[in-house]
Each structure stands twice: as C-alpha cells, then as structure tokens.
Design an enzyme around this catalytic site. Structure first.
Site, PDB file in Angstrom:
ATOM      1  N   ILE A 443     -32.286   6.945  33.827  1.00  0.00           N
ATOM      2  CA  ILE A 443     -31.637   6.577  32.791  1.00  0.00           C
ATOM      3  C   ILE A 443     -32.370   6.444  31.689  1.00  0.00           C
ATOM      4  O   ILE A 443     -33.129   5.189  31.840  1.00  0.00           O
ATOM      5  CB  ILE A 443     -30.333   5.597  32.991  1.00  0.00           C
ATOM      6  N   LYS A 447     -34.760   5.596  22.290  1.00  0.00           N
ATOM      7  CA  LYS A 447     -35.605   4.594  21.729  1.00  0.00           C
ATOM      8  C   LYS A 447     -37.045   5.043  22.522  1.00  0.00           C
ATOM      9  O   LYS A 447     -38.241   4.436  21.812  1.00  0.00           O
ATOM     10  CB  LYS A 447     -35.523   3.218  22.063  1.00  0.00           C
TER      11      LYS A 447
END
Length: 681
Positions: A443, A447
């Site tokens: 995951i 960002k």
C-alpha cells in the site's frame, strides 16, 4: 351510558389482550387437533357447495363417511411425512404459503387417484359422490389450515403494533429501491425495534403514488419538508447506498430545514455481504457526503484468487489493514496471519473476525469456508522476528499496509520514516523471495509522487524496492497508490471532530489546500482488485476522482455536528506545515500510464524500468544513517534517490560526508559480492 363505557372499555381491552395472548401461545399440537376437525368437516362442506347448499341425501352419507376417513388418513400422512407439524408459525412468510399449497396439492392428487380406484371396488365404492369432490375439499382445507396459521402472524403484528404504536418513531424513507423496501420490511416484521414506516420519498416519477408493502410513495426529495410536516415525521432515513455523495449532500441540506434527525445506510462499499439491515442505519457521516459513484469490483475474481490461500497482512490493526482483514476474510482464504506492532489494535480486529467466525458457525455454513486466524505481534524492522513468522506461516500472498504516514511527524523524525517504511519493506521483500511468496502488494500513497516531504520520499523508495524485487524474481509484486482515506488514522477528519467536540476552533493550514479522498472500504476493494489486474513489477494508481478543498470538508463536518461555521465553530488558517503541498500530484515525470481492464485503476507500465542502479547501495546507506540518527545524511540520500525531492533542511556542509558514506557502503558491498561471485565483479 358514558359511565358504562368507561367501566366496560378496560374490561374489553383486557379480554382482548387475553384472547390475543392465548392465540399467540398456540403450538403444533393445537394445530394438529384443529386440522383433524377441519379435515372431518371439509368433505361435508365441499359436498354442500357442490349441491348448492341443499341437504345431503341419506344415500350419500355412507359414501361421505368413507370418503372423509380416506381423506383424513391421506392428509395427515402427507403432512406428517413432510414435517408440517414441526414448523414455527409465528414467523410464517411467503415460503410457508408455498409449502402449504404444495402439500395440499399433493394430497389432492393422491385423493383423486384413490377416489377413482375405490369406485370400481365392489361393496367399497363411493360412486354416489361427485368426481370433483377431492378438488373442492382440497381448496377448503388449504383455506382453513393456512388461514389459522397466518392469523397467528397477523395477530402478532397487530398486537405488537397496537401495544408499541405510541413508542415507535414515525419514519420517512428516502429511496424506494431495494434497500428502502428491505428496511420497511424489517420495520414491519419487528415493530419492537421502534420504527413505524409512514411513507417513501423517491425521485423516480414512475413510483409516485405507488404503494410498496402498503407504504405510499408521496413525492421527490424537494417535497421532504412538506411531507415531514403533514405526516408528522419524527425521523428521516436515507436508504440509497449506491448514490454519489453529491445526492446525499442535497438531501441532507433539505432535511436540515425540517430540523428532523436524519440517518442513512452506509455506502454499498461498507455493506460487504450486500445485505441491508436496520442495525446498519447510522448518523450521516462525512464519508457519505463525499462518496463517489459505486465501483463494480470483480468480487468473484478476487475471491477466486484468494480462496484457499495463506494470506499475511502487515499493519493488520490499522485503519487500512483492518479493513483489508475484513474483506479478505469474506474471500474465504485458508489462513490469515494478522501482523502488527500495536497489540491492542491487532487484538480488536482479531476479536471482530472471531465474532464473524462464530456467526458463520451458528448459521450452519460449511466449516471449510472459515479462514483459520493467527495473530503475530512484531515490528517489521526486526528481521529475525519476521523470519520466524514466515517460517511458521509460509504465506502465499502478502498485503503490506504497515507504515508511518503522518507527514509532519515524519518530517521531524526522518530516521523513523526510513527504518519503518524503507527497511521494514526491504525485510518483507527479502523474506518473501526467500520463502517463495507468490504475490506481494504494498500500500503506497499519492505523496510518493514528486514528494516534498520525508514520508512521501520514503514511500517512493519503498515502491522502488518492490519493483526491483518483482524484476529480479519475475513474480507479481506490485505497489498500489491512493490518496487520503476518510476516517483513517492520520486523516484530518478525526482531528476536526475532536476540535469541534472541544468547541473549536477548527484549524486548516491554508484556504486553498486540496486533497484526494476515498472511503476506507472503497480503497481496500480497489487494492484487492489490483491483485488480479497487475502482472508484476508495476505501480497501480487508484482513480481518486476530483480533489476536495480541506476547508469545505471542515465546513461539512461542522454542519453535520449541528453547528454553524464561524458562528458556533470558527475556522482558523494556520499556514502550511513542513513538507506539506497545496495540491497532491498523481503523475511522476517519465512514468507511462495506461488504463487497465478496471475503470478505476491506472497502470504505470514502465515503473520497473526507472529504478536507480545504485538502489541497494543507497538503501544500505540510508539504514546506517537512520541507525546513527543522522538526519542530514538521510535527507541528502533521499534527494539523490528520489527525482523531484528537495530536502528543505539539507545543510551543504554534510553533502561531502554523505557522499563519503555512500562510497564506503559501496566498497563494502563490492567486497561482499567478490567473495560470493568473484567472476561477476
């Protein structure tokens, strides 16, 4: 007269309650006695109907007695053989209607055959009776036995409705689709739950003035204020789990005018088994206002992929990890290992899954479909501890959700970001290859795209490690990027809620700051979908839709909490924090994006071809710098590894020492490689 009524009314009410109570106490032994009486009467009644109510002649009586005994034996034999007297009739439904009709039809067929056979037997025949007698007898039997049994259900509902009427809330259901109808059915079936459905609201003009389960559709959403007033509504429930957040926002805004409490069903992504229940109803949340059109995920394909496999989930106690556990559980893997560092959070999700296990057992479902659960408390930075987990569990699939993700905190603590996000991922990948793990899903975050902070840069390095492992092993190891998740730890939503509960102010860093948002269940469903779409060595990116202004999010939360912005609760702008962007980006220069077979997933097809050649050496240097708490060297190395990242606190005087550190690590690696494979150095 009034005096008589005043005295007699309580007496009649008590008498009625006693009679109703006795009727509700009827059991199958009582029904059997009643059925015998009915079966003895129906042949005579049938004959009277056939003779148009005239008296039965004396010559028919002997044959009628024979016929009645024959029919009684046939009916009781069929009903008893098929368990008719083991049914519980207080909860009778359409299934029981069908059951009664089928059994009566079977008895009519048998009776007709025997009726015709016996006619030709000397001294036994019943040739004086009409041939249609078995059919009329069967029809009357069905009416009487079915009528009594369903009267118990009707009386119970009437009785409960009468006694609980004053305690039940008058409910307006918004949405006359399958979800709304299911809610009404449960409210009608269980009046003790305290809901009295009065009417439906639906925007479909074809449903206007229609009656569904006896409840009228009285208008569209714009008529809610008038309907609430005219029908004395006490509660509004939005039963539209598949509509977008825009529609929910409009309905909530309309309901605000009425001052009536508004609840909703969760989005379809949160209803894992697709079953709508009254206990699913909850207050409207920010997730409902921002949810998007439902995405059709290939549940069967994902379930087929995970079924029977051993699945290891890191960060299992976190917001994403725990939702992964819930949805993976539904896919019936053979085993699930929940790995986490926080014992309380792992314990909570373990208890939740154990309750699911127990409910499946209670429902009598096949035991082989229940995953075996094991919990493993470990820090992914501890290689030897992780190795013990792999040796014990031998996983087939890994979902890696463990990470540090608070941007401002990681900006102040870069060594933690490196050891957890980079070294932890490296440990997992090394063990995954060592123990021949077939699939690995990490995951990641948006960002990591052109990062301006340590957290994003560390996740980008972790992505590179996954891609390199996929390239080296040839296995389907992938990273999945998505943006902020509503309600997850680190999300602004919990912070805003605490600030509102404290009376404000709500702090927003900048009036123009925007972020992409998804609900936790939707994000996890798409992560699972990525496992069957990707081939390996790729980064998949979830289509996040349109970005949301954080200040708008704050305003919605204030409104949902029952306050007015800048009147009850003030919004204060505090300025951007270290490492924070105004806008998150989704694309990295040099990456090539293409659509996948799933509309909400994008594929970075050349991701594994843009990995730095010195990745292993730089990661080793990062580890050493993190162990020494050498922040400046960490920032310098991240700047060299991650294109587009600029370390804001990098001091020029340490650049030279950092470069020397890389050289030393490189020389050490060359020496190690020379000992193992001298011909390749």
């Amino acid at each position: 007269m009034n005096f008589f009524l005043k005295i007699s009314r309580p007496f009649m009410q008590n008498l009625m309650n006693i009679l109703l109570d006795q009727l509700l106490k009827l059991r199958n032994r009582h029904f059997l006695i009643f059925d015998i009486v009915v079966f003895l009467m129906t042949p005579l009644l049938a004959l009277l109907l056939l003779f148009n109510g005239h008296l039965v002649l004396e010559q028919h009586i002997p044959d009628l007695v024979k016929d009645t005994i024959l029919f009684l034996i046939v009916k009781l034999s069929v009903f008893w053989s098929f368990g008719f007297y083991k049914r519980y009739w207080r909860y009778a439904s359409i299934e029981e209607v069908t059951y009664i009709v089928m059994l009566v039809t079977a008895t009519v067929v048998i009776e007709t055959v025997l009726f015709n056979i016996i006619q030709y037997i000397p001294y036994v025949g019943i040739d004086t009776l009409p041939q249609t007698l078995p059919y009329i007898d069967g029809l009357l039997s069905c009416i009487f036995i079915g009528g009594l049994r369903f009267s118990v259900r009707v009386v119970e509902r009437t009785y409960q409705g009468h006694t609980l009427f004053n305690l039940r809330e008058r409910v307006l259901i918004v949405g006359a689709g399958s979800a709304g109808v299911s809610l009404v059915q449960e409210m009608q079936t269980n009046p003790q739950l305290g809901f009295y459905p009065v009417a439906f609201i639906d925007d479909n003009p074809e449903k206007l003035n229609a009656h569904i389960r006896g409840i009228p559709v009285v208008g569209d959403r714009h008529q809610i204020p008038d309907v609430v007033k005219s029908l004395q509504i006490q509660k509004v429930i939005i039963a539209m789990p598949t509509v977008a957040g825009r529609v929910i926002r409009e309905i909530v805004d309309i309901c605000k005018v009425t001052g009536i409490h508004t609840s909703t069903l969760p989005g379809i992504h949160e209803i894992l088994n697709g079953r709508v229940r009254l206990d699913s109803i909850r207050d409207v949340r920010i997730e409902d206002l921002l949810r998007r059109e439902p995405v059709q995920t290939e549940i069967e394909r994902v379930s087929g992929f995970l079924k029977g496999k051993k699945v290891l989930i890191t960060g299992a106690g976190g917001s994403i990890g725990s939702e992964l556990c819930r949805q993976i559980f539904q896919c019936c893997p053979a085993e699930m290992m929940l790995v986490g560092h926080g014992e309380n959070s792992v314990f909570n999700i373990q208890q939740e899954l154990e309750q699911l296990v127990q409910s499946i057992k209670n429902d009598g479902k096949a035991q082989e479909h229940i995953p075996r659960l094991s919990e493993f408390i470990a820090d992914i930075r501890c290689y030897e501890r992780l190795k013990h987990a792999f040796a014990k569990f031998q996983p087939d699939v890994i979902f890696h959700a463990a990470a540090h993700k608070h941007v401002p905190l990681m900006e102040l603590n870069p060594p933690e970001a490196i050891t957890n996000n980079v070294i932890g991922t490296k440990n997992l990948l090394e063990l995954a290859q060592q123990y021949d793990v077939k699939n690995f899903v990490m995951i990641s975050t948006d960002k990591a795209v052109n990062p301006t902070n340590v957290m994003g840069a560390s996740k980008r390095v972790a992505e590179m490690l996954v891609l390199k492992a996929a390239r080296d092993s040839g296995k389907p190891y992938v990273a999945v990027r998505f943006g902020n998740v509503l309600g997850s730890r680190g999300s602004v939503v919990p912070t805003f809620k605490k600030q509102i509960a404290a009376g404000g102010p709500v702090t927003v860093t900048h009036p123009d700051i925007r972020r992409y948002f998804m609900t936790i269940p939707e994000a996890v469903q798409l992560v699972l979908q990525a496992t069957v779409v990707a081939h390996g060595g790729e980064v998949l990116m979830l289509n996040m839709g349109e970005p949301v202004k954080i200040v708008d999010l704050a305003k919605e939360l204030i409104h949902l909490s029952g306050y007015e912005v800048n009147k009850d609760i003030e919004i204060v702008f505090t300025g951007l924090r270290p490492g924070e962007k105004l806008f998150e980006e989704l694309f990295i220069t040099g990456e090539e994006y293409e659509l996948t077979e799933h509309e909400k997933l994008l594929l970075v097809k050349n991701a594994s071809r843009i990995i730095p050649n010195n990745l292993d050496i730089s990661v080793e240097a990062l580890l050493k710098a993190a162990v020494r708490n050498d922040v400046n060297t960490i920032l310098f190395l991240l700047e060299q590894l991650v294109p587009g990242y600029t370390a804001k606190y990098l001091q020029n005087k340490v650049v030279e020492s950092a470069a020397k550190n890389i050289t030393i690590v490189a020389q050490q690696n060359v020496k190690i490689l020379a000992k193992v494979e001298p011909s390749s150095v």
